[in-house]
Scaffold this active site. Structure first.
Site, PDB file in Angstrom:
ATOM      1  N   ARG A  40      47.934  -7.460  16.098  1.00 49.21           N
ATOM      2  CA  ARG A  40      48.214  -7.916  17.335  1.00 49.21           C
ATOM      3  C   ARG A  40      48.461  -9.182  17.476  1.00 49.21           C
ATOM      4  O   ARG A  40      48.449 -10.327  16.468  1.00 49.21           O
ATOM      5  CB  ARG A  40      47.136  -7.572  18.216  1.00 49.21           C
ATOM      6  CG  ARG A  40      45.616  -8.274  17.812  1.00 49.21           C
ATOM      7  CD  ARG A  40      44.596  -8.129  18.697  1.00 49.21           C
ATOM      8  NE  ARG A  40      43.233  -9.006  18.289  1.00 49.21           N
ATOM      9  CZ  ARG A  40      42.379  -9.391  18.915  1.00 49.21           C
ATOM     10  NH1 ARG A  40      42.554  -9.109  20.462  1.00 49.21           N
ATOM     11  NH2 ARG A  40      41.506  -9.978  18.407  1.00 49.21           N
ATOM     12  N   THR A  68      41.736 -19.754  10.035  1.00 48.59           N
ATOM     13  CA  THR A  68      42.531 -18.826   9.812  1.00 48.59           C
ATOM     14  C   THR A  68      44.119 -18.999  10.231  1.00 48.59           C
ATOM     15  O   THR A  68      44.585 -19.834  11.062  1.00 48.59           O
ATOM     16  CB  THR A  68      42.380 -17.546  10.735  1.00 48.59           C
ATOM     17  OG1 THR A  68      41.094 -17.102  10.647  1.00 48.59           O
ATOM     18  CG2 THR A  68      43.270 -16.600  10.556  1.00 48.59           C
ATOM     19  N   LYS A 115      41.671 -18.728   5.579  1.00 50.51           N
ATOM     20  CA  LYS A 115      42.011 -17.020   5.687  1.00 50.51           C
ATOM     21  C   LYS A 115      43.359 -16.920   5.948  1.00 50.51           C
ATOM     22  O   LYS A 115      43.804 -17.581   7.023  1.00 50.51           O
ATOM     23  CB  LYS A 115      41.296 -16.433   6.797  1.00 50.51           C
ATOM     24  CG  LYS A 115      41.184 -14.931   6.609  1.00 50.51           C
ATOM     25  CD  LYS A 115      40.607 -14.472   7.882  1.00 50.51           C
ATOM     26  CE  LYS A 115      39.034 -13.967   7.389  1.00 50.51           C
ATOM     27  NZ  LYS A 115      38.535 -12.969   8.419  1.00 50.51           N
ATOM     28  N   LYS A 171      46.550 -14.542   6.947  1.00 47.41           N
ATOM     29  CA  LYS A 171      46.631 -13.072   7.479  1.00 47.41           C
ATOM     30  C   LYS A 171      47.958 -12.735   6.998  1.00 47.41           C
ATOM     31  O   LYS A 171      49.100 -13.301   6.998  1.00 47.41           O
ATOM     32  CB  LYS A 171      46.853 -13.201   9.086  1.00 47.41           C
ATOM     33  CG  LYS A 171      45.489 -13.647   9.723  1.00 47.41           C
ATOM     34  CD  LYS A 171      44.416 -12.586   9.709  1.00 47.41           C
ATOM     35  CE  LYS A 171      43.287 -12.704  10.591  1.00 47.41           C
ATOM     36  NZ  LYS A 171      42.453 -11.534  10.617  1.00 47.41           N
ATOM     37  N   LYS A 206      30.601  -8.211  12.136  1.00 45.97           N
ATOM     38  CA  LYS A 206      30.865  -8.876  13.565  1.00 45.97           C
ATOM     39  C   LYS A 206      30.092  -8.189  14.645  1.00 45.97           C
ATOM     40  O   LYS A 206      29.847  -6.910  14.581  1.00 45.97           O
ATOM     41  CB  LYS A 206      32.368  -8.587  13.738  1.00 45.97           C
ATOM     42  CG  LYS A 206      33.384  -9.197  12.517  1.00 45.97           C
ATOM     43  CD  LYS A 206      34.639  -8.975  12.943  1.00 45.97           C
ATOM     44  CE  LYS A 206      35.450  -9.745  12.009  1.00 45.97           C
ATOM     45  NZ  LYS A 206      37.067  -9.385  12.121  1.00 45.97           N
ATOM     46  N   SER A 247      34.236 -13.250  13.648  1.00 42.98           N
ATOM     47  CA  SER A 247      34.231 -13.045  15.023  1.00 42.98           C
ATOM     48  C   SER A 247      35.386 -12.373  15.180  1.00 42.98           C
ATOM     49  O   SER A 247      36.380 -12.476  14.336  1.00 42.98           O
ATOM     50  CB  SER A 247      33.934 -14.147  15.755  1.00 42.98           C
ATOM     51  OG  SER A 247      34.685 -14.986  15.695  1.00 42.98           O
ATOM     52  N   ILE A 250      38.678 -12.611  18.587  1.00 43.94           N
ATOM     53  CA  ILE A 250      38.874 -13.831  19.327  1.00 43.94           C
ATOM     54  C   ILE A 250      37.961 -13.894  20.410  1.00 43.94           C
ATOM     55  O   ILE A 250      37.902 -13.494  21.524  1.00 43.94           O
ATOM     56  CB  ILE A 250      40.406 -13.784  19.739  1.00 43.94           C
ATOM     57  CG1 ILE A 250      41.415 -13.624  18.887  1.00 43.94           C
ATOM     58  CG2 ILE A 250      40.546 -15.080  20.734  1.00 43.94           C
ATOM     59  CD1 ILE A 250      41.147 -14.993  17.692  1.00 43.94           C
ATOM     60  N   ASP A 298      33.098 -16.968   9.124  1.00 42.74           N
ATOM     61  CA  ASP A 298      34.374 -17.000   9.599  1.00 42.74           C
ATOM     62  C   ASP A 298      34.233 -17.209  11.214  1.00 42.74           C
ATOM     63  O   ASP A 298      34.365 -16.292  12.005  1.00 42.74           O
ATOM     64  CB  ASP A 298      35.186 -15.794   9.310  1.00 42.74           C
ATOM     65  CG  ASP A 298      36.553 -15.594   9.772  1.00 42.74           C
ATOM     66  OD1 ASP A 298      37.196 -16.764  10.025  1.00 42.74           O
ATOM     67  OD2 ASP A 298      36.927 -14.609  10.128  1.00 42.74           O
ATOM     68  N   ASP A 322      36.035 -19.507  13.020  1.00 39.14           N
ATOM     69  CA  ASP A 322      36.923 -20.478  13.563  1.00 39.14           C
ATOM     70  C   ASP A 322      37.510 -20.246  14.852  1.00 39.14           C
ATOM     71  O   ASP A 322      38.233 -21.019  15.843  1.00 39.14           O
ATOM     72  CB  ASP A 322      38.248 -20.843  12.652  1.00 39.14           C
ATOM     73  CG  ASP A 322      38.902 -19.355  12.442  1.00 39.14           C
ATOM     74  OD1 ASP A 322      38.478 -18.464  12.695  1.00 39.14           O
ATOM     75  OD2 ASP A 322      40.151 -19.485  12.112  1.00 39.14           O
TER      76      ASP A 322
END
Length: 375
Positions: A24, A140, A165, A167, A273, A301, A303, A326, A328
């Site tokens: 997404r 990320t 990280k 993607k 998460k 997490s 967003i 993680d 951010d």
């Protein structure tokens, strides 16, 4: 100490720039904020982030689940009777993990305040070497062209981040390898690089890509969720075929999901998460199961804003077996929508020492329907 009310509000905070993954593209952090009140006047805060592509929840479904399914079950119940409270919460409905997580977080906020402890200490987080009240997050890099990604990676490193990280998984394996190669060449050998395919690769392609990156000496710390969440057999094949550690993310929502991964040794690591697990109560079970099997965990997490990420940081800092972070997402927002909670000093996160989450209130300007800044 009985639950007297559960209220919800809609929050929307724009991102500084769009966040892109194989699943997404997101340009705002939208969530439902939960306020739980108990009979002695303590207030607990929670947050649920809708992620249709992962949890299947929307803003509307989260709010309806909390107000019309969870709230009637919990009103009037003693919050100190935690076994009953969390049993009722998690048996209230099938799925709806983010809605459950928001209420779970608020309950833990109240419990820690009642015991006059920061949540991470209430959860067991006083270590032998002193208070574990600071963690280091990665940052990320969204999936874009190799050039854009290498530029973004360099900027994050220049800003002070030591862990990235990356993607991938949106188009071809060949382009993904180029993306990672360009990032490594740009940031140098000393920066930790993690790769997250978000289910975007097929099993044989994942094996081929990871082996290629190993042969190229790209020194990847781990590869997260290389194949479809439902394909545990495929993930195990990848894990058994490469040297790089493989981490399960979307595959693991519940303790029963974790059991399957741990039983089959389908992954080397698990990413917990709160929005997937339904909150801290079930997340703790997953972590304990993994620890007993010798499998380390990361906590990350969706967003989300500072509220739910504050809860995730408290949880992560309280457990020895959680060794990667993680967190951010709040750094991507144009503003901090809470008063209190975690603070960032570039890549380091300071955990508040106030009782509970350390959040005193929610800023009105980001509430939808209350003059929120939504543009």
């Amino acid at each position: 100490m009985f639950i007297t009310d559960i209220q919800t509000m809609h929050q929307k905070v724009p991102l500084k720039k769009p966040f892109k993954t194989a699943l997404r593209t997101v340009d705002q952090a939208e969530s439902i904020i939960v306020k739980v009140e108990v009979s002695n006047g303590i207030i607990g805060w929670g947050e649920a982030a809708p992620t249709m592509m992962i949890t299947g929840e929307s803003i509307q479904s989260i709010e309806a689940t909390i107000l019309y399914t969870i709230k009637p079950l919990l009103l009037g119940k003693s919050i100190l009777n935690t076994e009953t409270i969390f049993h009722l919460l998690h048996r209230s409905c099938v799925g709806n993990s983010s809605a459950k997580a928001a209420v779970d977080i608020a309950i833990y906020d109240i419990l820690a305040q009642y015991h006059n402890l920061p949540l991470y200490q209430y959860l067991g987080g006083e270590w032998e070497d002193g208070l574990h009240n600071e963690v280091e997050t990665d940052y990320t890099v969204s999936v874009n062209s190799p050039e854009e990604m290498s530029e973004a990676a360099l900027q994050h490193v220049t800003d002070g981040f030591n862990i990235l990280k990356i993607k991938v998984g949106k188009d071809s394996i060949e382009k993904d390898i180029v993306r990672i190669q360009r990032v490594r060449e740009t940031v140098g050998p000393d920066i930790t690089i993690r790769v997250d395919a978000n289910q975007g690769w097929k099993t044989k392609d994942a094996i081929r890509a990871i082996r290629k990156m190993e042969d190229m000496g790209l020194n990847i710390d781990l590869v997260e969720q290389p194949v479809l969440a439902s394909d545990i057999e495929g993930m195990k094949m990848v894990t058994d075929s490469v040297l790089t550690p493989i981490m399960a993310d979307e595959t693991v929502f519940s303790p029963s999901d974790a059991f399957e991964v741990l039983k089959t040794r389908a992954a080397d690591l698990i990413n917990i998460k709160l929005m997937k697990s339904g909150g801290i109560y079930k997340a703790s079970i997953i972590n304990h199961m993994a620890e007993e099997c010798g499998v380390e965990c990361m906590v990350g997490s969706m967003i989300e804003s500072h509220l739910s990420v504050t809860a995730a940081v408290h949880f992560a800092a309280s457990k020895r077996n959680i060794v990667r972070y993680d967190f951010d997402a709040p750094l991507m927002l144009v503003d901090k929508p809470t008063n209190g909670g975690i603070d960032y000093e570039i890549n380091k996160i300071r955990i508040p020492e106030e009782p509970g989450l350390g959040i005193s209130s929610i800023k009105e300007e980001w509430r939808v329907g209350r003059g929120a800044k939504t543009t």
